[in-house]
Write a protein that holds these residues in place. Structure first.
Motif, mmCIF file in Angstrom:
data_model
loop_
_atom_site.group_PDB
_atom_site.id
_atom_site.type_symbol
_atom_site.label_atom_id
_atom_site.label_comp_id
_atom_site.label_asym_id
_atom_site.label_seq_id
_atom_site.Cartn_x
_atom_site.Cartn_y
_atom_site.Cartn_z
ATOM 1 N N SER A 1 -1.890 9.534 13.952
ATOM 2 C CA SER A 1 -1.364 8.137 14.398
ATOM 3 C C SER A 1 -0.917 8.527 16.003
ATOM 4 O O SER A 1 0.058 7.818 16.361
ATOM 5 N N VAL A 2 -1.009 9.789 16.325
ATOM 6 C CA VAL A 2 -0.467 10.315 17.738
ATOM 7 C C VAL A 2 -1.561 10.806 18.432
ATOM 8 O O VAL A 2 -2.371 11.445 18.072
ATOM 9 N N MET A 3 -1.673 10.417 19.706
ATOM 10 C CA MET A 3 -2.523 10.849 20.761
ATOM 11 C C MET A 3 -1.827 11.888 21.662
ATOM 12 O O MET A 3 -0.870 11.318 22.108
ATOM 13 N N GLY B 1 5.632 3.141 10.533
ATOM 14 C CA GLY B 1 5.458 2.890 9.273
ATOM 15 C C GLY B 1 4.363 3.784 8.850
ATOM 16 O O GLY B 1 3.959 3.962 7.482
ATOM 17 N N ASP B 2 3.679 4.657 9.530
ATOM 18 C CA ASP B 2 2.574 5.083 9.298
ATOM 19 C C ASP B 2 2.531 6.551 10.210
ATOM 20 O O ASP B 2 1.340 6.491 10.760
ATOM 21 N N ILE C 1 0.851 -1.171 0.073
ATOM 22 C CA ILE C 1 0.045 0.042 -0.043
ATOM 23 C C ILE C 1 0.791 1.224 0.030
ATOM 24 O O ILE C 1 0.614 2.159 -0.789
ATOM 25 N N THR C 2 1.704 1.185 0.868
ATOM 26 C CA THR C 2 2.820 2.299 1.015
ATOM 27 C C THR C 2 3.617 2.411 -0.282
ATOM 28 O O THR C 2 3.443 3.666 -0.706
ATOM 29 N N ASP D 1 9.808 7.292 9.431
ATOM 30 C CA ASP D 1 9.025 7.984 10.366
ATOM 31 C C ASP D 1 9.263 9.408 10.720
ATOM 32 O O ASP D 1 8.280 10.225 10.897
ATOM 33 N N LEU D 2 10.430 9.657 10.517
ATOM 34 C CA LEU D 2 10.713 11.125 10.779
ATOM 35 C C LEU D 2 10.167 12.025 9.658
ATOM 36 O O LEU D 2 9.633 13.051 10.004
ATOM 37 N N GLY D 3 10.264 11.434 8.258
ATOM 38 C CA GLY D 3 9.845 12.125 7.229
ATOM 39 C C GLY D 3 7.993 12.311 7.481
ATOM 40 O O GLY D 3 7.614 13.128 7.179
ATOM 41 N N ALA D 4 7.597 11.165 7.840
ATOM 42 C CA ALA D 4 5.991 10.992 8.044
ATOM 43 C C ALA D 4 5.694 12.281 9.069
ATOM 44 O O ALA D 4 4.604 13.056 8.502
#
Ligand code: SR1
Ligand code: MG
Length: 417
Positions: free
Chosen positions: A241-243, A235-236, A179-180, A274-277
């Motif tokens: 994706s962060v609370m 991976g995403d 998918i990615t 992950d850093l780039g995301a």
């Protein structure tokens, strides 16, 4: 809707969720299953069902179940529910390496692909808080520390070779990676029929796809994503994706908690992905602020790139130098020059992966609410600014990889488009 799902395992519904909890010994004491007051389906992501159960004493529990298809698209796009296992295994390992920085996993049901997770109802999804104009200081740094803990602890730096090989083998996640590979790296340039932009942005999307430097750079980024098994990355890791939770119950300001969740895309890949995301989603948040005329907020959002990087770098150095988690697996061979090489590589690659991640959110399937909820005249400019930022990042990153420079470029392009 949930009762008619065609799946080779039983799908949870609000009516069956309580009985399900009673069947799981690992959940005894997590919630009073005899006194559940409410069950709500709150899944707003692209893939899964998510239920939150609350008992009479206010204790909560989250059940997350993988559907055998992509929820965003429907049953025609089949997708392995085994992604739930990947999420469970990543949460367990990441939680050991970065305590308190990921959602706590209470239970994993391998037959029905259900994760039972801590209830984070006192947190907010960071993206929605950003969309509301709120600032949660410290979240960017926390995510930098999380990525560092994972980079060190799941790589050959922090794991012995045998353990790392076994972890890597179990983490092979081809369907989610595909998918990615398609949506992030290929489709913004080779439309598979899933792209869509406002009519006013069609020339921007066409220019992007015709930009041969950009396409070549995305080819290099895709190669790195597909071949470089550095660490068990999230991976995403976007802001959805962060609370986050403000300290002392405050709606914004310094956080006392920030946790990554939704790690079903976890696999052994490049640390800088992950850093780039994160960087990409900070730019997207800044694009929203700029479109709404709030330059001060846009500068704050862009500044999160440096904050994440600096926290990442110092946490990574600390793990290397202080011998945290057992220290280096092979100090004879992994020396300071390797550490500097890795940091320089990742600092540069964050630009490349950031460019990939921001572009797909504008042009391709699965966009972000930051931009999509803007009225079309504002959305047009925000989308254009993000695409131009991505293209400029790709052009500049080898020359000067300082995160501050990436922020400056984005700030200038967002303001002037
Ligand atoms: C078909 S899944 C689309 C997207 O949702 C997830 O959040 C990932 O970002 C994926 O690319
Ligand atoms: Mg997700």
């Amino acid at each position: 809707m949930t009762t008619s799902i065609d799946a080779p395992y039983e799908i949870l519904t609000p009516d069956t969720a309580i009985a399900y909890v009673r069947t799981r010994p690992a959940l005894a004491g997590r919630i009073d299953a005899e006194n559940v007051r409410s069950v709500r389906e709150i899944g707003d992501g692209n893939l899964n069902l998510v239920f939150v159960l609350t008992d009479g004493a206010g204790c909560g529990l989250v059940l997350k179940q993988a559907l055998p298809y992509v929820r965003l698209v429907g049953p025609s796009w089949r997708l392995t529910p085994d992604r739930a296992r990947h999420e469970a295994e990543a949460l367990r390992l990441h939680g050991q390496l970065a305590p308190g920085l990921v959602t706590e996993l209470y239970d994993y049901d391998a037959e029905r692909y259900v994760l039972a997770l801590e209830d984070l109802s006192d947190h907010r999804v960071w993206r929605t808080a950003l969309n509301d104009g709120l600032r949660h200081d410290g979240a960017a740094e926390t995510m930098g520390r999380y990525v560092a803990a994972v980079a060190f602890g799941t790589s050959v730096l922090g794991m012995d070779a045998g353990e790392r090989a076994a972890t890597l083998a179990a983490a092979v996640n081809p369907e989610l990676c595909l998918i990615t590979e398609d949506l992030v790296f290929t489709e913004p340039y080779v439309d598979a029929g899933r792209n869509c932009v406002l009519p006013a942005n069609e020339p921007d999307a066409a220019e992007l796809a015709a930009d041969q430097d950009m396409v070549a750079a995305m080819g290099r980024a895709k190669w790195a994503f597909m071949t470089r098994a550095e660490a068990l990355v999230h991976g995403d890791l976007h802001t959805g994706s962060v609370m986050v939770r403000g300290a002392d119950g405050a709606v914004e300001g310094p956080v006392d908690s920030a946790k990554a969740f939704d790690s079903e895309f976890a696999f052994y890949g490049p640390v800088a992905f992950d850093l780039g995301a994160l960087w990409a989603n900070y730019v997207i948040a800044a694009a929203r602020a700029t479109a709404l005329g709030d330059d001060d907020r846009a500068a704050w959002a862009l500044g999160l790139c440096t904050r994440t990087w600096d926290a990442f770098e110092s946490a990574f150095r600390a793990r290397w130098e202080d011998g945290a988690d057992g220290g280096l697996a092979d100090p004879r061979m992994f020396r300071a020059d390797l550490r500097e090489h890795l940091l320089a590589t990742w600092r540069g690659e964050a630009w490349l992966f950031g460019a990939a991640k921001m572009t797909r959110r504008i042009v391709g399937l699965a966009k972000t609410s930051d931009v999509e909820t803007l009225p079309p005249p504002l959305r047009e400019g925000a989308a254009r600014g993000v695409l131009r930022t991505a293209r400029r990042w790709v052009r500049e990153y080898p020359a000067d990889a300082a995160p501050r420079r990436a922020e400056e470029i984005a700030g200038e392009l967002l303001r002037t488009t």
